[in-house]
Design an enzyme around this catalytic site. Structure first.
Site, short mmCIF file in Angstrom:
data_model
loop_
_atom_site.label_atom_id
_atom_site.label_comp_id
_atom_site.label_asym_id
_atom_site.label_seq_id
_atom_site.Cartn_x
_atom_site.Cartn_y
_atom_site.Cartn_z
N TYR A 147 11.45 9.10 0.76
CA TYR A 147 11.49 8.15 -0.36
C TYR A 147 12.08 8.72 -1.65
O TYR A 147 12.28 7.97 -2.62
CB TYR A 147 10.08 7.61 -0.65
CG TYR A 147 9.48 6.91 0.55
CD1 TYR A 147 10.03 5.73 1.04
CD2 TYR A 147 8.39 7.44 1.23
CE1 TYR A 147 9.51 5.09 2.15
CE2 TYR A 147 7.85 6.82 2.35
CZ TYR A 147 8.42 5.64 2.80
OH TYR A 147 7.90 5.02 3.90
N ARG A 155 4.93 11.27 -2.47
CA ARG A 155 4.72 10.93 -1.07
C ARG A 155 6.03 11.07 -0.29
O ARG A 155 7.04 10.49 -0.71
CB ARG A 155 4.26 9.47 -1.06
CG ARG A 155 4.36 8.77 0.23
CD ARG A 155 4.17 7.26 0.11
NE ARG A 155 4.12 6.73 1.45
CZ ARG A 155 4.47 5.51 1.80
NH1 ARG A 155 4.89 4.66 0.87
NH2 ARG A 155 4.42 5.14 3.04
N HIS A 195 12.82 -2.85 1.38
CA HIS A 195 12.32 -1.53 1.77
C HIS A 195 13.20 -0.46 1.16
O HIS A 195 14.43 -0.59 1.15
CB HIS A 195 12.32 -1.37 3.29
CG HIS A 195 11.43 -2.36 3.95
ND1 HIS A 195 10.06 -2.23 3.94
CD2 HIS A 195 11.70 -3.52 4.59
CE1 HIS A 195 9.53 -3.28 4.55
NE2 HIS A 195 10.50 -4.07 4.95
N PRO A 208 0.80 -1.23 0.00
CA PRO A 208 0.00 0.00 0.00
C PRO A 208 0.83 1.28 0.00
O PRO A 208 1.91 1.33 0.59
CB PRO A 208 -0.81 -0.10 1.30
CG PRO A 208 -0.07 -1.06 2.16
CD PRO A 208 0.58 -2.03 1.22
C1 DQA Z 1 8.52 1.04 3.36
C2 DQA Z 1 8.72 1.32 4.86
C3 DQA Z 1 7.42 1.17 5.62
O1 DQA Z 1 7.62 1.45 7.00
C4 DQA Z 1 6.38 2.15 5.09
O2 DQA Z 1 5.14 1.94 5.73
C5 DQA Z 1 6.24 2.10 3.60
C6 DQA Z 1 7.43 1.93 2.79
C7 DQA Z 1 9.81 1.30 2.55
O3 DQA Z 1 9.88 0.84 1.42
O4 DQA Z 1 10.74 1.97 3.04
O5 DQA Z 1 5.16 2.31 3.07
O6 DQA Z 1 8.17 -0.30 3.18
#
Ligand code: DQA
Length: 146
Positions: free
Chosen positions: A24, A19, A102, A11
């Site tokens: 990110y 975002r 991640h 999600p």
């Molecule tokens: C994530 C890290 C998670 O804590 C967060 O809820 C995300 C992205 C990442 O790719 O760094 O939605 O998975």
């Protein structure tokens, strides 16, 4: 025939690029999927990438991965990472090599992100390298099935 790898983006990853840019960066999901496609070609595997926002949808996709011909799973469970026993159970049930990725370093962020309920049942986890987490993850799964 080349092996198939299922890539699942959880999600809010469809919102990448707009975002929390400070966390990110400006990379979009399209950028990630394009980079994965190129790397997959280079590594001689086939990928199918899907973005699923619902926990149940992810469980269904993971649960049917084997019968759908996938040899391994690369997954960014996003927020579900931290609490979804359902996704964890689906990963156990899938009986396929699974790498969790991640973009951000979840261990350097809020405390609630330090725990992954998926990582103990995944083959391994890669966290903190942005788009490269996915590329390293793809390399790792390909190694596991080669
Ligand atoms: C994530 C890290 C998670 O804590 C967060 O809820 C995300 C992205 C990442 O790719 O760094 O939605 O998975």
């Amino acid at each position: 025939m080349s092996k198939k790898i299922l890539v699942i983006h959880g999600p809010n990853l469809d919102q990448l690029g707009k975002r929390e840019i400070d966390v990110y960066g400006q990379t979009t999901l399209k950028d990630i999927d394009q980079a994965l496609e190129e790397k997959a070609k280079f590594l001689g595997v086939e990928i199918k990438a899907v973005q699923l926002s619902g926990e149940g949808e992810i469980c269904k996709e993971v649960g049917s991965a084997k019968e759908n011909g996938f040899a391994a799973i690369l997954i960014n469970p996003a927020a579900y990472t931290h609490y979804s026993v359902a996704v964890r159970d689906a990963v156990v049930g899938a009986q396929l090599p699974t790498v969790e990725v991640h973009l951000s370093n979840i261990y350097a962020r809020e405390e609630f992100r330090h725990k992954s309920v998926i990582a103990p049942v995944a083959t391994g986890q890669i966290s903190g390298f942005g788009l490269n987490s996915y590329l390293l993850g793809l390399e790792a799964v390909v190694n596991l099935i080669s």
